[in-house]
Design a protein around this motif. Structure first.
Motif, short mmCIF file in Angstrom:
data_model
loop_
_atom_site.label_atom_id
_atom_site.label_comp_id
_atom_site.label_asym_id
_atom_site.label_seq_id
_atom_site.Cartn_x
_atom_site.Cartn_y
_atom_site.Cartn_z
N ALA A 170 0.83 -1.20 0.00
CA ALA A 170 0.00 0.00 0.00
C ALA A 170 0.87 1.25 0.00
O ALA A 170 0.54 2.26 -0.64
CB ALA A 170 -0.94 -0.01 1.21
N TYR A 171 1.99 1.18 0.70
CA TYR A 171 2.90 2.33 0.74
C TYR A 171 3.55 2.55 -0.62
O TYR A 171 3.71 3.69 -1.07
CB TYR A 171 3.97 2.10 1.81
N ALA A 172 3.91 1.47 -1.30
CA ALA A 172 4.49 1.59 -2.65
C ALA A 172 3.49 2.24 -3.59
O ALA A 172 3.85 3.11 -4.41
CB ALA A 172 4.90 0.22 -3.17
N ILE A 173 2.23 1.85 -3.49
CA ILE A 173 1.18 2.44 -4.32
C ILE A 173 1.01 3.91 -3.98
O ILE A 173 0.85 4.77 -4.85
CB ILE A 173 -0.15 1.67 -4.13
N TRP A 174 1.06 4.21 -2.69
CA TRP A 174 0.92 5.60 -2.23
C TRP A 174 2.05 6.47 -2.78
O TRP A 174 1.83 7.60 -3.22
CB TRP A 174 0.91 5.62 -0.71
N VAL A 175 3.28 5.93 -2.78
CA VAL A 175 4.42 6.67 -3.31
C VAL A 175 4.19 7.00 -4.79
O VAL A 175 4.42 8.13 -5.24
CB VAL A 175 5.73 5.86 -3.14
N ILE B 16 9.69 -0.09 -7.62
CA ILE B 16 9.81 0.15 -6.18
C ILE B 16 9.96 -1.16 -5.44
O ILE B 16 10.86 -1.34 -4.61
CB ILE B 16 8.57 0.91 -5.66
N VAL B 17 9.07 -2.11 -5.74
CA VAL B 17 9.09 -3.40 -5.05
C VAL B 17 10.38 -4.15 -5.34
O VAL B 17 10.99 -4.76 -4.44
CB VAL B 17 7.86 -4.24 -5.46
N ALA B 18 10.84 -4.12 -6.59
CA ALA B 18 12.08 -4.81 -6.95
C ALA B 18 13.26 -4.21 -6.19
O ALA B 18 14.17 -4.94 -5.75
CB ALA B 18 12.32 -4.71 -8.46
N GLY B 19 13.27 -2.90 -6.04
CA GLY B 19 14.35 -2.25 -5.28
C GLY B 19 14.35 -2.67 -3.83
O GLY B 19 15.41 -2.90 -3.23
N TRP B 20 13.15 -2.79 -3.25
CA TRP B 20 13.07 -3.23 -1.86
C TRP B 20 13.53 -4.67 -1.70
O TRP B 20 14.23 -5.01 -0.75
CB TRP B 20 11.63 -3.09 -1.37
N LYS B 21 13.16 -5.53 -2.65
CA LYS B 21 13.58 -6.92 -2.59
C LYS B 21 15.10 -7.03 -2.69
O LYS B 21 15.72 -7.82 -1.97
CB LYS B 21 12.90 -7.72 -3.71
N LYS B 22 15.68 -6.23 -3.56
CA LYS B 22 17.13 -6.26 -3.76
C LYS B 22 17.87 -5.86 -2.49
O LYS B 22 18.96 -6.37 -2.21
CB LYS B 22 17.50 -5.34 -4.91
N ASN C 60 16.62 -6.21 0.55
CA ASN C 60 16.08 -6.99 1.67
C ASN C 60 15.21 -6.14 2.60
O ASN C 60 15.22 -6.31 3.82
CB ASN C 60 17.21 -7.65 2.47
N ILE C 61 14.47 -5.22 2.02
CA ILE C 61 13.53 -4.40 2.79
C ILE C 61 12.20 -5.15 2.86
O ILE C 61 11.64 -5.51 1.84
CB ILE C 61 13.35 -3.02 2.13
N THR C 62 11.71 -5.35 4.08
CA THR C 62 10.50 -6.15 4.24
C THR C 62 9.44 -5.46 5.07
O THR C 62 8.29 -5.92 5.09
CB THR C 62 10.85 -7.50 4.91
N THR C 63 9.76 -4.39 5.77
CA THR C 63 8.79 -3.74 6.65
C THR C 63 8.51 -2.31 6.19
O THR C 63 9.30 -1.71 5.45
CB THR C 63 9.28 -3.69 8.09
N LEU C 64 7.41 -1.77 6.66
CA LEU C 64 7.06 -0.39 6.33
C LEU C 64 8.10 0.58 6.85
O LEU C 64 8.46 1.53 6.16
CB LEU C 64 5.69 -0.07 6.93
N GLU C 65 8.61 0.35 8.04
CA GLU C 65 9.62 1.24 8.61
C GLU C 65 10.86 1.26 7.74
O GLU C 65 11.47 2.31 7.50
CB GLU C 65 9.96 0.80 10.03
N GLN C 66 11.28 0.09 7.26
CA GLN C 66 12.47 0.02 6.40
C GLN C 66 12.21 0.72 5.07
O GLN C 66 13.07 1.40 4.53
CB GLN C 66 12.86 -1.44 6.16
N ALA C 67 11.01 0.52 4.55
CA ALA C 67 10.67 1.15 3.26
C ALA C 67 10.69 2.66 3.38
O ALA C 67 11.17 3.35 2.48
CB ALA C 67 9.27 0.67 2.81
#
Length: 232
Positions: free
Chosen positions: A194-199, A217-223, A225-232
């Protein structure tokens, strides 16, 4: 006034209530960001025309026209200043506390129909990396304040809410987007997607590019190892 709720309400205003030109949008966002930076979201503040011309890239006639349009749209209040004496005064009108006829991407949030007084002043959210301007007293940014504490995630976002957020921005996800969204929701919690969509919505990404943008956005987070809203 909550900065992120105001930005979300403004986005919905543009989507469902009125057309806003690029010049009007640039002017409004600069006023909103400055008010937030200076802790003046709930009060009147002064801002020089020269600073707004520099920040928005508008001409003087363009600034006058955009400002008048924002007043007529009910987005800001404006008091004319005196040349070489005092700058004009502005005030941001709270959008999210009023009744609205458009669907929201956050149906669990309760809204009052009309504000009866000033809301409590919230903590300003740092913008970071703002466009430089020679009038230093008119801007104040803090690049360290880049957390998502003010992101309105509702702490209980569901898969259905993710689909609703996408639909509110770009229409119901098609046969290409929906499977990818389902894959993301298998790897991340709904509030993260939801945060990725909001961005993407905050960057005014259109329906023709939304899937590619959120996918990146999601691919960057996976690369990373970002898994939580706080990390994102």
């Amino acid at each position: 006034m909550d900065y992120f709720k105001q930005r979300r309400a403004y986005r919905n205003f543009k989507m469902y209530e009125a057309s806003v030109s690029n010049g009007q949008n640039n002017l409004y966002r600069e006023l909103l960001d400055y008010a937030n930076d200076e802790g003046k979201l709930d009060v009147q503040f002064r801002m020089k025309n020269s600073a707004l011309l520099s920040l928005t890239g508008l001409s003087e006639p363009g600034l006058d026209k955009a400002r008048n349009s924002l007043v007529q749209l009910g987005l800001i209040k404006y008091v004319r200043g005196k040349k070489n004496v005092k700058p004009p005064e502005y005030r941001i009108i709270n959008l999210y506390s009023r009744s609205a006829g458009y669907p929201t991407s956050n149906p669990t949030t309760s809204h009052k129909s009309r504000p009866t007084g000033l809301d409590k002043v919230g903590q300003p959210v740092g913008q970071g990396g703002g466009q430089p301007v020679e009038h230093k007293e008119l801007t104040s940014t803090d690049p360290d304040l880049t957390d998502t504490d003010s992101y309105d995630d509702d702490a209980g976002v569901t898969r259905e809410q993710v689909i609703n957020d996408w639909t509110n921005l770009w229409g119901f996800p098609n046969g290409v987007a929906r499977p990818e969204i389902d894959e993301w929701l298998e790897e991340f919690k709904p509030e993260v997607i939801a945060y990725a969509i909001w961005v993407a919505g905050e960057h005014q990404i259109g329906s023709n590019a939304c899937l590619k943008y959120v996918r990146a956005i999601v691919a960057g987070w996976k690369k990373r190892n970002i898994t939580t809203l706080e990390q994102a």
